[in-house]
Design a protein around this motif. Sequence first.
Motif, PDB file in Angstrom:
ATOM      1  N   LEU A 152       0.831  -1.202   0.000  1.00 18.91           N
ATOM      2  CA  LEU A 152       0.000   0.000   0.000  1.00 18.91           C
ATOM      3  C   LEU A 152       0.871   1.261   0.000  1.00 18.91           C
ATOM      4  N   THR A 153       1.908   1.256   0.833  1.00 17.40           N
ATOM      5  CA  THR A 153       2.821   2.405   0.844  1.00 17.40           C
ATOM      6  C   THR A 153       3.505   2.591  -0.505  1.00 17.40           C
ATOM      7  N   ARG A 154       3.894   1.492  -1.113  1.00 16.34           N
ATOM      8  CA  ARG A 154       4.557   1.562  -2.409  1.00 16.34           C
ATOM      9  C   ARG A 154       3.615   2.118  -3.481  1.00 16.34           C
ATOM     10  N   ARG A 155       2.353   1.660  -3.439  1.00 16.03           N
ATOM     11  CA  ARG A 155       1.395   2.132  -4.438  1.00 16.03           C
ATOM     12  C   ARG A 155       1.135   3.634  -4.278  1.00 16.03           C
ATOM     13  N   LYS A 156       1.034   4.100  -3.043  1.00 18.32           N
ATOM     14  CA  LYS A 156       0.852   5.543  -2.809  1.00 18.32           C
ATOM     15  C   LYS A 156       2.079   6.327  -3.270  1.00 18.32           C
TER      16      LYS A 156
END
Length: 540
Positions: free
Chosen positions: A529-533
């Motif tokens: 999720l952090t990577r996608r953001k």
Amino acid sequence: MNDDVGSGTAAAVRLAEGAPLRAVLSVTDPAAWLALDAGVRWAPWYPQGARPEWEYVAPSPVGPARSGASRNEESQTGGSRPDEQLDESRLALALCHRDGRIREAAVHRATRHPGLLPLIAVRCTDWAAPVRERAREALREALDADTAVGLAPLLLRLGHRDRGAFGVELLEEVLRGASRERFTALFAAPDRTVRRFAYRSAVGRGLLTPAELARTAARDEDTVVQDLCATAALATLRDKDQDEGEDAHAGRCAYEDERAYGDERPYDDERAGDDERAGDDEGAYEATPAYVDVVVPLLGARNPRTRSASVTALRKVGRRDRAEPFLGDRSALVRACARYVVRRLGGDPVAWYRARCAAPDGAGPPPGAVVGLAEYGDRADAGLLWPLLAHPVAAVRARAVAGLRALDVTDAERLRPLLDDPAPGVVREAVASLLPSARQLPADRLMERTGPAWPRHVRVAAFRLLDACGGIVALRAAVGLLEDPDTKLRTRAGQSVQRWHPSADVRHGDPEVGRLLDRGRHLFSDYVLTRRKWEAGLTG
């Protein structure tokens, strides 16, 4: 323990209590015998040394294993002493016993009980060689044409085992000399494996007439039997004239050529001379029983391969009038073979297609004729397909959309109203045509159609198009369906969110992207999720 072993265990307990074999088992069901075989030996793995359940009801049906000298003496005296004679139920348990020496002794005694022949057949696949060899000797002695018919389903099922080839080979050997009447029961067997075996054997021995083969190919529900009997029936025509075989091959080659070359059709010019020479012998078999008894029944077969072969056979009998209706067949293979026959007999398939598609509204073309025009026509024929988008028959509308797509003639504005069509097939074809231009469609109208008030096929179509748009539009649509009551649609939406990545048109650092990804947080690990953001220009 699965259900089959469970039923076999229960049957073993009843047999140990003295119940008759026929009252416990469905003796005509191969699965019942295999379940009994497994159930007799099944025992819980805990505690150690546990015995099968039936052994707590009654002792072992044959006494403890004897020494080698005792077993040799037993074999010489007929397999058991008079005081050790067992009934059919107890012998059934012995034939399935976990001790191979007991199974071996039981095989010899079971030869006096014809009702136990299925278990002897099972022992022919036994993992213990002495048991297996004795059972095979017993089965070879006991099996004849009468018993082979009843035992065929079990032997064919056992044929899938590592040591099951013996039973199938023995069955073939016994039935090789059987009369045709013996096969009647096998032809009507509910097990398709048995029917396939029976027809394959009957065709190899020539027991069925061409007319009977053709009727079977047209009526049987199993595609393997259909193909087998149709091939054998048409082979009788090829025996009379080898050109029939060449025709069948040529018809299917025409189908492959059309798929490979489209409108170029390189075979037309090459066979133009053959078309002129074909007129000399056309109609040679028109009045013969071969045509009436073989070709006509096959024309109504459900299997497209069977219909295509019979349609190709119409060339030799000169029946263009019978081949033309198959230009609109539901199968592309049959349509291609029909076009081949009509061309060879001097007809024009394109003219036939155009006449059907331009018919008055009251008549309407068959759905196959609509897509056939697209397969064999050119882009100018799209003018005949556009009016069919409003045809009252859903299949015609669907084929018209598919035909326009095949002709590479697509107008998003004219196709967009079909997304609300009441027929799911029409909507699916419309979506397939509109996917390349999904970004040109109004996203707000598509989003509206993902709501629960619309029919399911409309909602699925709208989501597919929104998903094809990519970017924030696709993410917005997918997140909106994450809590949808439709399980499949909800699953598709979740998969769409998981594979989403920001496209070039997504505004860097758009807070809406962060809010949408947070709503789908349960679909990602914290790292993903952090990577996608981060990819979208967001932090945190």
